[in-house]
Design an enzyme around this catalytic site. Structure first.
Site, mmCIF file in Angstrom:
data_model
loop_
_atom_site.group_PDB
_atom_site.id
_atom_site.type_symbol
_atom_site.label_atom_id
_atom_site.label_comp_id
_atom_site.label_asym_id
_atom_site.label_seq_id
_atom_site.Cartn_x
_atom_site.Cartn_y
_atom_site.Cartn_z
ATOM 1 C CB ALA A 82 42.040 49.261 39.160
ATOM 2 C CB ILE A 84 42.321 40.938 44.214
ATOM 3 C CG1 ILE A 84 42.421 40.204 42.874
ATOM 4 C CG2 ILE A 84 43.558 40.640 45.065
ATOM 5 C CD1 ILE A 84 43.572 40.663 41.995
ATOM 6 C CE1 TYR A 117 43.718 46.741 34.717
ATOM 7 C CE2 TYR A 117 44.903 45.017 33.513
ATOM 8 C CZ TYR A 117 44.501 45.589 34.710
ATOM 9 O OH TYR A 117 44.885 45.022 35.906
ATOM 10 N N PRO A 124 41.275 42.491 20.075
ATOM 11 C CG PRO A 124 40.018 44.364 19.494
ATOM 12 C CD PRO A 124 39.998 43.141 20.364
ATOM 13 C CB THR A 140 48.503 44.029 36.267
ATOM 14 O OG1 THR A 140 48.551 43.063 35.230
ATOM 15 C CG2 THR A 140 48.512 45.402 35.597
ATOM 16 C CG ASP A 141 51.320 39.667 34.516
ATOM 17 O OD1 ASP A 141 50.235 40.237 34.276
ATOM 18 O OD2 ASP A 141 51.481 38.426 34.372
ATOM 19 C CD GLU A 142 46.744 42.123 31.778
ATOM 20 O OE1 GLU A 142 46.347 42.795 30.814
ATOM 21 O OE2 GLU A 142 46.015 41.335 32.412
ATOM 22 C CE LYS A 184 46.689 48.400 38.092
ATOM 23 N NZ LYS A 184 46.012 48.702 39.398
#
Ligand code: NAD
Ligand code: TYD
Length: 353
Positions: free
Chosen positions: A82, A12, A159, A292, A133-135, A163
């Site tokens: 990141a 990105i 991850y 997982p 991120t949306d995560e 974030k």
């Protein structure tokens, strides 16, 4: 006035640097460590352009960042750097905590010192834009409403946890020190220069190479997909008009199950580069063991950025994915080069049964 971009040799970040030079045209100082995910070939078009100043370095290196800020006096920091791959974070979370948490902390502290020393007008205009991120919001059930900016943080992978931690630091540096921050939380991107460890480029590259197309578990996990250039325009818009301390969800209004994504890519490659024997690339689809803790569904409610800043994605999934497949067909050298070196080692380890 320059801007400082971190992670500008990644997927990105490199799209953003190219987009910035094309649309804004002011200088970009690009700080990137060039991990396995950093690829200067993405920026080959800027090779002789004096507006792109590349610096190889680590966002955890405070002295280096202080020096860059003093030397270039950027009007903004756009923070992409990141570790970004969920599967890698499962195998080795340490680097995610180091870069995503400690690195963001180091950058915030350097930014705070620099910003505090600025004269009033420059201080008022300075921005720290954190790309997230949306995560961080965790996983949704099939009928749950999409994530809004006030959805609770429930990260599930190393991850997303790293974030989420970085988002919290950014928020706290605004509330405690007044640092002029903005945060964007975006859904899954796809497009040119995407490292082929992620679902869409991996599917394109493996299809063309006659390799299996790995689908985790039942392939019914849902993601929202945004064409990367739309993410770049959203970041530019937030930088220009975002309200300090606010977060903005960025999404493509394109929720799709993974298996649908893989089939769509296969159908396009069938059309644009048909196999000599007339069979479909979809025959290469192979279901493999699930990830997982695999999050079942992400969905973004991107109405705030539309309502407050007038941003909407320009591409539909149909137009964006066609451009993406065509880009891979038009850039065989990039594809070949990215497949050499570390990438091969990683793929061998990840998919060894
Ligand atoms: P990427 O993995 O392709 O690129 C990351 C870049 O950061 C690489 O160039 C790498 O060399 C550099 N980097 C890593 N560690 C560094 C360090 N310690 N110091 C300096 N540079 C370092 O990632 P991406 O997909 O381009 O994602 C960029 C940002 O956007 C990340 O913060 C990610 O969390 C976020 N994001 C990504 C997506 C997506 O779908 N890819 C979606 C939403 C948000
Ligand atoms: P990915 O591109 O790794 O992005 P993220 O995990 O950040 O969403 O994966 C997108 C989805 O595709 C995710 O649900 C995992 C799945 N996936 C596969 O089914 N097969 C693969 O080989 C990869 C890399 C991902």
């Amino acid at each position: 006035m320059s801007i400082l971009v971190t992670g500008g040799a990644g997927f990105i970040g490199s799209n953003f640097v190219l987009d910035w030079i094309a649309h804004v045209g002011t200088p970009v100082v690009n700080l990137d460590k060039l991990t396995y995910a950093g690829n200067l070939e993405n920026l080959a078009n800027l090779h002789d352009d004096p507006r792109h100043i590349f610096v190889r370095g680590d966002i955890c290196d405070r002295a280096l960042i202080d020096d860059l800020l003093q030397r270039h006096k950027p009007r903004a920091i756009i923070h992409f750097a990141a570790e970004s791959h969920v599967d890698r974070s499962i195998h080795g979370p340490g680097e995610f905590v180091r870069t995503n948490v400690e690195g963001t902390f180091t950058l915030l502290e350097a930014a705070r010192a620099f910003w505090s020393s600025l004269p009033t007008e420059e201080k008022d205009n300075f921005r720290f834009l954190h790309v997230s991120t949306d995560e961080v919001y965790g996983s949704l059930g099939p009928t749950d409403a999409p994530f809004t900016e006030s959805h609770p943080y429930e990260p599930n992978s190393p991850y997303s946890a790293s974030k989420a931690a970085s988002d919290h630091l950014v928020r706290a540096w605004h509330h405690t020190y007044g640092l002029p921050v903005l945060t964007t939380n975006c859904s899954n991107n796809y497009g040119p220069y995407h490292f082929p460890e992620k679902l869409i480029p991996l599917t394109i590259v493996n299809a063309l190479a006659g390799k299996p197309l790995p689908v985790y578990g039942d392939g019914q996990q849902v993601r929202d997909w945004l064409y990367v250039k739309d993410h770049c325009s959203a970041i530019r818009r937030v930088l220009e008009a975002g309200k300090l301390g606010e977060t903005y969800n960025v999404g493509g209004w394109n929720e799709k199950p993974n298996l649908d994504i893989v089939h769509t890519v296969c159908t396009l490659v069938d059309e644009l580069r048909p196999k000599p024997d007339g069979t479909s690339y979809s025959t290469q689809i192979t279901h493999v063991s699930d990830r997982p803790g695999h999050d079942r569904r992400y969905a973004i409610d991107a109405r705030k950025i539309e309502r407050e800043l007038g941003w909407r994605p320009a591409e539909t999934f149909q137009s964006g994915i066609r451009k993406t497949v065509q880009w891979h067909l038009d850039n065989p050298d990039w594809v070949a080069n990215v497949q050499s070196g570390n990438y091969k080692d990683w793929v061998a380890r990840q998919y060894a049964q």
